[in-house]
Design a protein around this motif. Structure first.
Motif, PDB file in Angstrom:
ATOM      1  N   LEU A  38       0.827  -1.204   0.000  1.00  0.00           N
ATOM      2  CA  LEU A  38       0.000   0.000   0.000  1.00  0.00           C
ATOM      3  C   LEU A  38       0.863   1.256   0.000  1.00  0.00           C
ATOM      4  O   LEU A  38       0.510   2.258  -0.620  1.00  0.00           O
ATOM      5  CB  LEU A  38      -0.957   0.005   1.197  1.00  0.00           C
ATOM      6  CG  LEU A  38      -2.067  -1.036   1.152  1.00  0.00           C
ATOM      7  CD1 LEU A  38      -2.866  -1.021   2.446  1.00  0.00           C
ATOM      8  CD2 LEU A  38      -2.974  -0.823  -0.057  1.00  0.00           C
ATOM      9  N   ASP A  62      -0.097   3.159  -3.258  1.00  0.00           N
ATOM     10  CA  ASP A  62      -1.083   4.126  -2.769  1.00  0.00           C
ATOM     11  C   ASP A  62      -2.431   3.478  -2.454  1.00  0.00           C
ATOM     12  O   ASP A  62      -2.954   3.664  -1.374  1.00  0.00           O
ATOM     13  CB  ASP A  62      -1.287   5.306  -3.717  1.00  0.00           C
ATOM     14  CG  ASP A  62      -0.065   6.189  -3.806  1.00  0.00           C
ATOM     15  OD1 ASP A  62       0.647   6.332  -2.797  1.00  0.00           O
ATOM     16  OD2 ASP A  62       0.190   6.729  -4.895  1.00  0.00           O
ATOM     17  N   GLU A  63      -2.979   2.707  -3.386  1.00  0.00           N
ATOM     18  CA  GLU A  63      -4.302   2.124  -3.159  1.00  0.00           C
ATOM     19  C   GLU A  63      -4.412   0.813  -3.926  1.00  0.00           C
ATOM     20  O   GLU A  63      -4.047   0.742  -5.094  1.00  0.00           O
ATOM     21  CB  GLU A  63      -5.371   3.121  -3.628  1.00  0.00           C
ATOM     22  CG  GLU A  63      -6.770   2.720  -3.305  1.00  0.00           C
ATOM     23  CD  GLU A  63      -7.764   3.804  -3.661  1.00  0.00           C
ATOM     24  OE1 GLU A  63      -8.175   4.549  -2.757  1.00  0.00           O
ATOM     25  OE2 GLU A  63      -8.135   3.889  -4.853  1.00  0.00           O
ATOM     26  N   HIS A  66     -11.384  -0.408  -2.047  1.00  0.00           N
ATOM     27  CA  HIS A  66      -9.967  -0.115  -2.231  1.00  0.00           C
ATOM     28  C   HIS A  66      -9.387   0.335  -0.893  1.00  0.00           C
ATOM     29  O   HIS A  66     -10.030   1.074  -0.141  1.00  0.00           O
ATOM     30  CB  HIS A  66      -9.779   0.973  -3.288  1.00  0.00           C
ATOM     31  CG  HIS A  66     -10.295   0.564  -4.629  1.00  0.00           C
ATOM     32  ND1 HIS A  66      -9.503  -0.058  -5.556  1.00  0.00           N
ATOM     33  CD2 HIS A  66     -11.520   0.658  -5.176  1.00  0.00           C
ATOM     34  CE1 HIS A  66     -10.215  -0.320  -6.624  1.00  0.00           C
ATOM     35  NE2 HIS A  66     -11.450   0.105  -6.425  1.00  0.00           N
ATOM     36  N   ARG A  82      -6.005   1.915   1.405  1.00  0.00           N
ATOM     37  CA  ARG A  82      -4.823   2.768   1.373  1.00  0.00           C
ATOM     38  C   ARG A  82      -4.347   2.997   2.803  1.00  0.00           C
ATOM     39  O   ARG A  82      -5.113   2.786   3.757  1.00  0.00           O
ATOM     40  CB  ARG A  82      -5.123   4.092   0.685  1.00  0.00           C
ATOM     41  CG  ARG A  82      -6.094   4.974   1.465  1.00  0.00           C
ATOM     42  CD  ARG A  82      -6.484   6.205   0.648  1.00  0.00           C
ATOM     43  NE  ARG A  82      -7.304   7.121   1.400  1.00  0.00           N
ATOM     44  CZ  ARG A  82      -8.597   6.972   1.654  1.00  0.00           C
ATOM     45  NH1 ARG A  82      -9.233   5.915   1.217  1.00  0.00           N
ATOM     46  NH2 ARG A  82      -9.251   7.871   2.352  1.00  0.00           N
TER      47      ARG A  82
END
Length: 106
Positions: free
Chosen positions: A22, A26-27, A67, A69
């Protein structure tokens, strides 16, 4: 968050992998994490739930997909530890992500 909790969470290889992935990407969704780590989705989901409950990970729903993050609200000292670990493993993490390209599920 107490430092002992962070180190207990990161003591598990799967959770550490999720955090570092992550940090790099980022995601990601569970199916991405499952593909990259070669772990079953239920196992990834269980570990993400622990990370989310500890305030290290946030989620965002997009249709039927969720999603994940890293949380920007985690303590600065915790973010620093994660960033240092990521810098030590950056090339390996990038290789894992590149190797999983084309396995998109979302």
């Amino acid at each position: 968050m107490h430092p002992v909790l962070l180190f207990k969470l990161l003591a598990d290889e799967t959770r550490t992998s999720i955090i570092l992935l992550l940090r790099e990407a980022d995601e990601l969704c569970v199916c991405d994490l499952s593909s990259v780590t070669n772990q079953p989705q239920p196992k990834i989901s269980r570990h993400i739930a622990l990370l989310r409950d500890a305030g290290l990970v946030l989620d965002r729903r997009e249709g039927k997909w969720i999603h994940y993050r890293l949380s920007p609200h985690m303590p600065a000292w915790a973010a620093s530890i994660i960033d240092t670990a990521w810098r030590c493993q950056r090339d390996k993490v990038r290789e894992l992500l590149l190797g999983a390209k084309g396995a998109d599920c979302c």
